[in-house]
Write an enzyme that holds these catalytic residues in place. Structure first.
Site, PDB file in Angstrom:
ATOM      1  N   TYR A  51      49.691  14.352  -3.710  1.00  0.00           N
ATOM      2  CA  TYR A  51      49.103  14.851  -4.950  1.00  0.00           C
ATOM      3  C   TYR A  51      49.680  13.899  -6.170  1.00  0.00           C
ATOM      4  O   TYR A  51      48.943  13.931  -7.415  1.00  0.00           O
ATOM      5  CB  TYR A  51      49.814  16.257  -5.419  1.00  0.00           C
ATOM      6  N   LYS A  71      55.270  15.676   9.565  1.00  0.00           N
ATOM      7  CA  LYS A  71      54.425  15.055  10.638  1.00  0.00           C
ATOM      8  C   LYS A  71      54.840  13.610  11.035  1.00  0.00           C
ATOM      9  O   LYS A  71      54.093  12.468  10.932  1.00  0.00           O
ATOM     10  CB  LYS A  71      52.972  15.105  10.010  1.00  0.00           C
ATOM     11  N   ASP A 100      51.415  20.968  12.012  1.00  0.00           N
ATOM     12  CA  ASP A 100      50.154  21.837  12.917  1.00  0.00           C
ATOM     13  C   ASP A 100      50.919  22.690  13.644  1.00  0.00           C
ATOM     14  O   ASP A 100      50.796  23.977  13.581  1.00  0.00           O
ATOM     15  CB  ASP A 100      49.356  20.883  13.667  1.00  0.00           C
ATOM     16  N   ASP A 131      51.879  23.234   0.189  1.00  0.00           N
ATOM     17  CA  ASP A 131      50.936  24.075  -0.534  1.00  0.00           C
ATOM     18  C   ASP A 131      49.873  24.987   0.352  1.00  0.00           C
ATOM     19  O   ASP A 131      49.629  26.091   0.184  1.00  0.00           O
ATOM     20  CB  ASP A 131      49.882  22.793  -1.039  1.00  0.00           C
ATOM     21  N   ASP A 172      50.287  29.333   1.330  1.00  0.00           N
ATOM     22  CA  ASP A 172      49.368  30.475   1.206  1.00  0.00           C
ATOM     23  C   ASP A 172      49.050  31.220   2.504  1.00  0.00           C
ATOM     24  O   ASP A 172      48.729  32.285   2.684  1.00  0.00           O
ATOM     25  CB  ASP A 172      47.903  29.615   0.878  1.00  0.00           C
TER      26      ASP A 172
END
Ligand code: NAD
Length: 353
Positions: free
Chosen positions: A141, A188, A220, A244, A248
């Site tokens: 980001y 990852k 994942d 992020d 959620d």
């Protein structure tokens, strides 16, 4: 005098933040210290008033304050603006970077009275009690980004320095020490070099906390495990973009995104805000759930001001109101008593006792 910068922002931010301030003022009414609440413009509201999503006065006010209480920013009215001027980038990323809020802490706990509001099965969510810690000022980001016209392509650079990784991993271990003593580091590392460095540093830091168990998951798999068997998690720590998305997802494990509080920290200083956005679809109707913001205010009392008893008083009042069957529209099931935003704030104040 302790100072709180109050930034309602846009959409439902204008409705939920006043409710959190009302609860804070009520719980602090007998405090020997007098708290000062100073309101500033931010986001689209600030663009409309003075042309900038993060006016200098707002940034300065937040720098001078001990803590920041933020609603949410953004909305369709400002979506056409160039990326650098939009409320979400200019204001949110500006505040995070400007005040070096590098750690976002989101507790996710299923309250027994809300189990039926979850979209997941009762037996999956009933024992959920975790904290998700997201790195907030690094990664893709904030990396270099570019659009190339010929041939048409684009890139966003993901980079992390070792100190950036170490400070967030250390915070995760510190928090886990006061909980069930389990840290799950999400990366990852099978694909990304930043993740391989992340994992190496997590292992190195873990040596300083022998009583805390460290595990690793690829992001994942972590997403799958969060809906398959979420009670296995105590503290999850991960980088900015993975966090992020996972936060959620985790919000639904607590019943509704309208319940999820968050603290963005730099030492004792913190910015406290609900995990959701400005919800333009329900703004101005007095139906938004103010509880995530009220619970964020409780985190502020605990993390920044060390007022554990008052924080607990707010959290207990929220549980009591829900146990009495009061709900805002996002949580309502047949038989519940549906309250508006203001009325829910009043109910929490009344339950403070
Ligand atoms: P959102 O979180 O605002 O809304 C998603 C859904 O959840 C909507 O249906 C909304 O009505 C509902 N919802 C959210 N908060 C609620 C609450 N307190 N009570 C009841 N229902 C609630 O996400 P979105 O729709 O993707 O984004 C809307 C705007 O908010 C966009 O401009 C986005 O960029 C911005 N945004 C801001 C932040 C922030 O300020 N931290 C975070 C996310 C999105």
């Amino acid at each position: 005098m302790p100072k709180i910068a109050v930034l309602p922002g846009d959409g439902i931010g204008q409705e939920i933040v006043p409710e959190a301030v009302k609860v804070l003022k009520a719980v602090l009414a007998n405090s020997p210290e007098k708290f000062e609440f100073i309101e500033y413009w931010v986001g689209g509201t600030a663009i409309d008033k003075c042309g900038k999503a993060l006016p200098e006065e707002t940034l300065k006010g937040c720098e001078e304050a001990d803590a920041v209480l933020l609603g949410a920013v953004g909305g369709p009215k400002w979506d056409h603006l160039p990326a650098g001027e939009r409320p979400e980038t200019a204001a949110l990323l500006g505040l995070r970077k400007g005040l070096e809020f590098y750690a976002n802490i989101r507790p996710v706990k299923m309250l027994s009275s809300l189990i039926d509001s979850s979209t997941l099965k009762k037996e999956v969510v009933e024992n959920v009690d975790m904290v998700v810690i997201r790195e907030l000022t690094g990664g893709v980001y904030f990396g270099e980004k570019k659009r190339i016209e010929n041939p048409l392509s684009a890139y966003d650079m993901m980079s992390y320095s070792a100190p950036e990784i170490e400070r967030i991993i250390r915070l995760a271990f510190e928090i886990a020490q006061d909980r069930r003593k389990k840290v799950c580091s999400v990366d990852k590392a099978n694909v990304l070099e930043t993740s391989r460095l992340w994992r190496e540093i997590a292992i190195k830091v873990s040596k300083d906390y022998p009583e805390v168990e460290l595990s690793h998951l690829y992001v994942d798999n972590a997403a799958m495990q969060l809906v398959r068997y979420p009670e296995q998690f105590d503290v999850i720590v991960t980088e900015n973009m993975f966090g992020d998305i996972l936060t959620d997802l985790a919000s639904m494990l607590g019943g509704s995104i309208g319940m999820l509080s968050s603290a963005s920290m730099n030492g004792k200083k913190g910015m406290y805000e609900p995990a959701h956005g400005s919800a333009p679809d329900i703004a101005g109707k007095n139906i938004a759930n103010p509880l995530a913001t009220i619970l964020s205010a409780a985190l502020m009392l605990r993390n920044t001001f060390g007022l554990d008893k008052e924080a607990q008083q707010i959290e207990t009042a929220v549980v009591k109101v829900l146990d009495q069957g009061y709900r805002t529209a996002d949580l309502t099931q047949p038989g519940d008593k549906c309250l508006g935003t203001k009325e829910m704030g009043d109910a929490v104040v009344a339950a403070l006792g």
